[in-house]
Design an enzyme around this catalytic site. Structure first.
Site, short mmCIF file in Angstrom:
data_model
loop_
_atom_site.label_atom_id
_atom_site.label_comp_id
_atom_site.label_asym_id
_atom_site.label_seq_id
_atom_site.Cartn_x
_atom_site.Cartn_y
_atom_site.Cartn_z
N LYS A 1 0.81 -1.23 0.00
CA LYS A 1 0.00 0.00 0.00
C LYS A 1 0.84 1.27 0.00
O LYS A 1 0.59 2.19 -0.74
CB LYS A 1 -0.91 0.01 1.23
CG LYS A 1 -1.91 -1.13 1.21
CD LYS A 1 -3.05 -0.86 2.19
CE LYS A 1 -4.07 -1.98 2.14
NZ LYS A 1 -3.50 -3.27 2.65
N GLY B 1 10.39 -21.08 7.45
CA GLY B 1 10.05 -20.40 8.71
C GLY B 1 10.65 -19.01 8.75
O GLY B 1 11.69 -18.74 8.11
N LYS C 1 12.90 -24.76 -6.83
CA LYS C 1 14.14 -24.94 -6.09
C LYS C 1 15.10 -25.89 -6.79
O LYS C 1 16.30 -25.61 -6.89
CB LYS C 1 13.83 -25.42 -4.67
CG LYS C 1 13.22 -24.33 -3.79
CD LYS C 1 12.68 -24.91 -2.51
CE LYS C 1 12.15 -23.80 -1.60
NZ LYS C 1 11.34 -24.33 -0.50
N THR D 1 9.34 -9.97 -1.27
CA THR D 1 8.01 -10.25 -1.79
C THR D 1 8.04 -11.60 -2.51
O THR D 1 9.08 -12.25 -2.60
CB THR D 1 7.57 -9.20 -2.83
OG1 THR D 1 8.33 -9.43 -4.02
CG2 THR D 1 7.83 -7.79 -2.35
N GLU E 1 4.36 -20.88 1.26
CA GLU E 1 4.47 -19.71 0.39
C GLU E 1 3.26 -18.81 0.68
O GLU E 1 2.25 -19.28 1.24
CB GLU E 1 4.42 -20.15 -1.07
CG GLU E 1 5.68 -20.87 -1.54
CD GLU E 1 6.91 -20.03 -1.32
OE1 GLU E 1 7.08 -19.02 -1.99
OE2 GLU E 1 7.72 -20.40 -0.43
N LEU F 1 19.58 -22.45 5.34
CA LEU F 1 20.62 -23.49 5.25
C LEU F 1 21.63 -23.12 4.15
O LEU F 1 21.24 -22.65 3.08
CB LEU F 1 19.99 -24.85 4.90
CG LEU F 1 19.03 -25.47 5.92
CD1 LEU F 1 18.46 -26.78 5.37
CD2 LEU F 1 19.74 -25.72 7.25
N1 LIG Z 1 8.31 -18.26 4.53
C1 LIG Z 1 9.41 -18.93 4.31
O1 LIG Z 1 9.77 -19.84 5.09
C2 LIG Z 1 10.26 -18.61 3.15
C3 LIG Z 1 9.89 -17.65 2.24
N2 LIG Z 1 10.68 -17.38 1.17
C4 LIG Z 1 10.29 -16.38 0.23
O2 LIG Z 1 10.24 -15.12 0.88
C5 LIG Z 1 9.32 -14.26 0.22
C6 LIG Z 1 8.40 -13.64 1.27
O3 LIG Z 1 7.69 -14.65 1.92
P1 LIG Z 1 6.77 -14.35 3.17
O4 LIG Z 1 7.31 -13.22 3.93
O5 LIG Z 1 6.58 -15.63 3.84
O6 LIG Z 1 5.42 -13.94 2.45
P2 LIG Z 1 4.37 -12.83 2.90
O7 LIG Z 1 3.19 -13.02 2.03
O8 LIG Z 1 4.18 -12.88 4.36
O9 LIG Z 1 5.10 -11.49 2.56
C7 LIG Z 1 5.25 -10.97 1.28
C8 LIG Z 1 4.84 -9.51 1.37
O10 LIG Z 1 5.21 -8.85 0.21
C9 LIG Z 1 4.19 -7.94 -0.13
N3 LIG Z 1 4.32 -7.61 -1.55
C10 LIG Z 1 4.07 -8.39 -2.62
N4 LIG Z 1 4.33 -7.72 -3.75
C11 LIG Z 1 4.77 -6.50 -3.38
C12 LIG Z 1 5.20 -5.35 -4.10
N5 LIG Z 1 5.24 -5.33 -5.44
N6 LIG Z 1 5.59 -4.25 -3.40
C13 LIG Z 1 5.56 -4.25 -2.06
N7 LIG Z 1 5.15 -5.33 -1.33
C14 LIG Z 1 4.77 -6.43 -1.99
C15 LIG Z 1 2.93 -8.66 0.25
O11 LIG Z 1 1.85 -7.79 0.45
C16 LIG Z 1 3.35 -9.33 1.54
O12 LIG Z 1 3.12 -8.47 2.64
C17 LIG Z 1 8.59 -15.12 -0.79
O13 LIG Z 1 9.16 -14.88 -2.07
C18 LIG Z 1 8.90 -16.53 -0.36
O14 LIG Z 1 8.95 -17.44 -1.42
C19 LIG Z 1 11.85 -18.00 0.98
C20 LIG Z 1 12.30 -18.94 1.87
C21 LIG Z 1 11.51 -19.33 3.01
N1 LIG Z 2 7.30 -22.42 1.34
C1 LIG Z 2 8.64 -22.83 1.34
C2 LIG Z 2 9.44 -21.85 2.14
C3 LIG Z 2 10.84 -21.87 1.73
O1 LIG Z 2 11.25 -21.62 0.60
C4 LIG Z 2 8.77 -24.18 1.96
O2 LIG Z 2 7.78 -24.67 2.50
O3 LIG Z 2 9.83 -24.78 1.87
NA NA Z 3 19.67 -21.66 1.70
#
Ligand SMILES: NC(=O)C1=CN([C@@H]2O[C@H](COP(=O)(O)OP(=O)(O)OC[C@H]3O[C@@H](n4cnc5c(N)ncnc54)[C@H](O)[C@@H]3O)[C@@H](O)[C@H]2O)C=CC1
Ligand SMILES: N[C@@H](CC=O)C(=O)O
Ligand code: NA
Length: 818
Positions: free
Chosen positions: A508, A798, A683, A556, A668, A614
């Site tokens: 936003k 996580g 991945k 994001t 995700e 990791l």
């Molecule tokens: N949750 C996990 O364990 C892991 C997550 N990731 C990656 O990390 C990234 C973030 O994941 P989370 O934080 O879990 O997701 P999330 O959905 O909690 O956070 C992503 C945030 O980015 C915002 N967003 C999306 N597009 C945007 C834009 N153009 N401008 C500004 N804000 C924007 C969304 O509104 C949301 O608040 C993802 O790409 C995910 O694949 C990677 C490794 C592990």
């Molecule tokens: N959603 C993913 C988070 C890390 O990339 C997973 O479950 O492994």
């Molecule tokens: Na890694």
């Protein structure tokens, strides 16, 4: 014997004059023999010039302006002289203003303001301030005497910048001081010709007065009292981390005189330098501070360089042609022609090929320089021996200065690498054999970034800054900010690193603030001060800000963000991201990003793309760089699916475990990406590319664990609904595995150039059997790890572990930037 000089701000107000008086009283109480020089009250000289010009233009409003100047002096009299002594001082001040009014009336009648008259008008500034302060001292019982410098400093008739006749001046000073035992309060900046016509001393005027007096009287020291804490390592308006230089040599002070923040003008201190008089630059508004000592040779040097100087605006002239090679006299003619036309040259550089000479000058002389040189070399240009003369503008010069550079290696390397790592192009460079100064010419738009980057690398023991621009403050982004908050003090104290969050954006709102957004109150600030989010605007603003050591952190899962990575890397801004989208698109896209980062000398880091924190990608890159060959990768790469298969069964329904995984932050943003195998597919694709197998996304063979109804669910809510009604499907799958004493594992394999993902059951002898929580496991079989594979295992999803992996990538950039 000591000479003290107080600048315009020091005598600019009632309060500051009070401090000046107490500084003088303290000296006198210690029995110091002192002489004092005063500038005009701050702003008065410029005001007088303005008034003079108005009068010459027939603009009678000058009368009002003059009243304002008079009122400032009256206010000081009222504020600092006891009422019973005030009237004589008022009368004296009024007397000077009467005289000035007559002169201005004359100017306004004849509508002409000569340099000579202007000098006379300006002289009132110092005469007034010094008169008033002398009277204040006298009213306090100090035996003080007003000394009009026009009686003791002789110049020729070069108005605006009189040339001092030292022989006569020194004689007059000694004579005057011998017969005047009282404390002499001397007007700075002004002098007179032998005929008694008023002149001024030009740039650094009152410092020059102090220096002339100090040298003539053989003072032990000269104190220049100003409004800053001495000479700084760089212009503090451009470099927030600049700090006071405790000790500096005359030669260094000279080299630093190009400073934007002109604390002193060293050329005007030459008479004092010639007599080896120590100079102290002190702050009237911070009297306890040590300030800067300027001496013949500086002592106790802590850093190899002493300071960084800069000139904001220069033009670079280039003259080139094959006819210049080996021809004597070209540069002689060139510089003579410039000098004959009073064009001063700031920097000169000639390559040893002698094919070209370039030099920098004040841009306002650029056209004149071209005209002069085209005339001088008309014949050579006509014959084609000289190709022509070109000029480039919007450039700045940055110079590192210090005697510590002499015979010390690696300094220019450090300078150029700091510039290179920040993507700053060096247009020209010069270093004299005195090794006191290395100058570089750069684009003006890079000036502030260059100054900060250079300051960071040379003044190591001060805290360096990394400027972070974080987009996406969901789970990972906000956890990262929290981790930064908890580490701020440790990093600052132990690693001398300041992580400055200079930009934040959610979907936003966005906020960019080069001074930093504190991790303590970022939510409120983004909400209150943020503007509507626009990714292109965010990126553009970031590039415009051009801060040194900038890092873009994409937290994001945005699919279109990759185009901005290119722009950022191209602008020499590093990118760190857990977002897998960029690396799992087309192979050509993946390679293009790697190349751009390499070409621009910046980092593109994405360790958390696979296995969260990791060390999987770093391990592969290390093995690849050292020449190992990958034969096989076998891995569990989904934290979500791992968690599900480790916890599902018994009373727990499949859908509930999926919800748990989502609540724990493993999934995700869209959990269908995990359960459909898409996330694991991305991945293993990224790992393939990292080990040199150039696969495209569609080449990864993914076998589904979901029944068709779940796969077809159009929304996340609908998806959860379908999972509810499919419970039996998953329960049967799990029961069948359990019946064999085995566990369900969703395994990705890369072998013989092929990537596959399959749901398998493994028995207790399999290394993938004993996993818990969101564990990922990767087994690398390589030429070096052939008999026993290299295995990495641990939580692979996580918030905390992912954010810390992103943090680690950021930290590795900080050590790279040095
Ligand atoms: N949750 C996990 O364990 C892991 C997550 N990731 C990656 O990390 C990234 C973030 O994941 P989370 O934080 O879990 O997701 P999330 O959905 O909690 O956070 C992503 C945030 O980015 C915002 N967003 C999306 N597009 C945007 C834009 N153009 N401008 C500004 N804000 C924007 C969304 O509104 C949301 O608040 C993802 O790409 C995910 O694949 C990677 C490794 C592990
Ligand atoms: N959603 C993913 C988070 C890390 O990339 C997973 O479950 O492994
Ligand atoms: Na890694």
């Amino acid at each position: 014997m000591k000479v003290l000089k107080f600048g315009g701000t020091s005598v600019g107000s009632v309060d500051s004059i009070k401090t000046v008086i107490s500084i003088l009283e303290e000296n006198l109480s210690k029995g110091e023999r002192i002489t004092v020089v005063f500038s005009a009250m701050g702003g008065v000289t410029n005001r007088l010039i303005e008034i003079g010009k108005m009068a010459a233009a027939g603009n009678t409003e000058y009368v009002e302006f003059l009243k304002g100047v008079e009122e400032r002096h009256f206010a000081v009299v009222r504020g600092l002289i006891p009422v019973k002594n005030q009237s004589s001082t008022f009368a004296a001040v009024r007397g000077l203003f009467n005289e000035l009014e007559d002169i201005l009336r004359g100017v306004s009648w004849i509508r002409e303001l000569s340099e000579r008259t202007l000098d006379l008008i300006m002289s009132f500034g110092e005469r007034l301030s010094t008169l008033v302060i002398t009277e204040i001292l006298k009213s306090k019982g100090v035996a003080a005497e007003f000394c009009d410098a026009r009686q003791v400093i002789r110049t020729n008739a070069s108005y605006g910048m009189g040339d001092v006749n030292f022989e006569v001046t020194n004689h007059l000073i000694l004579e005057h001081f011998a017969k005047s035992p009282a404390l002499q309060c001397v007007t700075g900046f002004i002098a007179s010709t032998a005929e008694g016509v008023t002149t001024t001393l030009g740039r650094g005027g009152s410092d020059y007065t102090a220096s002339i007096l100090g040298a003539a009287l053989e003072a032990d020291s000269i104190e220049i009292w100003t409004d800053v804490d001495g000479m700084m390592t760089a212009d503090p308006r451009k470099v927030a981390n600049a700090f006071t230089i405790p000790s500096i040599s005359y030669a260094e002070a000279m080299e630093l005189s190009h400073f934007g923040a002109k604390v002193i003008y060293p050329p005007s201190l030459q008479p004092a330098f010639a007599k080896n008089i120590t100079l102290k630059v002190l702050n009237t508004f911070n009297t306890d501070f040590e300030g800067t000592y300027v001496q013949k040779s500086a002592n106790g040097k802590e850093y190899v360089i002493t300071g960084i100087s800069s000139i904001d605006e220069i033009a670079l002239v280039n003259i080139q042609g094959s006819g210049m090679i080996g021809v004597a006299g070209i540069s002689g003619r060139l510089f003579t022609a410039l000098s004959n036309n009073a064009i001063s040259v700031i920097l000169i550089s000639q390559a040893s090929s002698e094919h070209s000479i370039c030099f920098s000058i004040d841009p306002k002389n650029a056209q004149k320089a071209i005209d002069v040189l085209e005339k001088e070399f008309a014949t050579e240009i006509g014959l084609g021996h000289i190709d022509g003369i070109s000029v480039e503008k919007n450039l700045s010069i940055v110079a590192i200065v210090g005697e510590g550079m002499k015979k010390n290696t690696g300094i220019s390397g450090k300078l150029f690498s700091a510039l290179g790592k920040n993507g700053i192009n060096v247009v020209a460079t010069a270093q004299g054999s005195s090794e006191l100064n290395i100058s570089v010419v750069i684009s003006k738009s890079d000036l502030s970034k260059a100054l900060n980057a250079i300051h960071g690398v040379f003044f190591q023991s001060e805290t360096r800054s990394l400027n972070l621009f974080i987009v996406g403050v969901g789970l990972i982004g906000s956890t990262l900010i929290e981790q930064i908050r908890n580490q701020t003090q440790y990093l600052r104290e132990e690693k001398l690193l300041n992580l400055n969050i200079a930009g934040l954006s959610n979907t936003k709102k966005m906020l960019l603030d080069p001074d930093g957004i504190k991790p303590e109150n970022w939510r409120d600030r983004v909400m209150d001060e943020g503007v509507k989010t626009s990714l292109p605007a965010f990126v553009q603003r970031m590039i415009e800000l051009n801060l040194p050591n900038s890092v873009f952190v994409d937290c994001t899962s945005d699919k279109d963000i990759v185009q901005y990575y290119h722009m950022l890397l191209d602008a020499s801004i590093s990118v760190v991201t857990p977002n897998k989208v960029a690396n799992s698109g087309s192979y050509s896209e993946y390679i293009a990003l790697q190349r751009t980062a390499l070409q621009r000398g910046v980092k593109f880091l994405y360790e958390t793309n696979v296995g969260a924190g990791l060390p999987i990608i770093n391990t592969i890159q290390g093995l690849m760089a050292s020449g190992d060959k990958f034969l096989k990768i076998e891995a569990i790469l989904s934290g979500t699916l791992s968690y599900i298969f480790n916890n599902f069964g018994g009373d727990k329904r499949f859908v509930d475990v999926v919800k748990e995984a989502k609540a724990k932050g493993f999934t995700e943003p869209d959990p269908r990406d995990d359960l459909s195998g898409a996330d694991v597919g991305r991945k293993i694709l990224i790992l393939s590319r990292e080990v040199g197998v150039p696969l495209e996304p569609e080449e990864v063979k993914i076998s589904q664990i979901l029944p068709a109804n779940c796969l077809a669910a159009p929304t996340v809510d609908a998806f959860f609904g379908e999972l509810e009604i499919s419970n039996a499907y998953f329960a049967d799958m799990q029961a069948a595995a359990e019946a064999k004493g085995e566990k369900l594992r969703y395994i990705a394999t890369l072998e013989n150039g092929k990537a596959t993902i399959e749901l398998k059951t493994v028995d207790a002898s399999h290394p993938f059997y004993t996993l818990s929580g969101s564990d990922n496991i990767v087994s690398f079989t390589t030429e070096r790890y052939k008999d026993r594979p290299l295995v990495i295992k641990g939580p692979g999803a996580g918030a905390e572990v992912t954010a810390s992996g992103v943090f680690a990538d950021i930290m590795s950039i900080s050590s790279y930037l040095g």
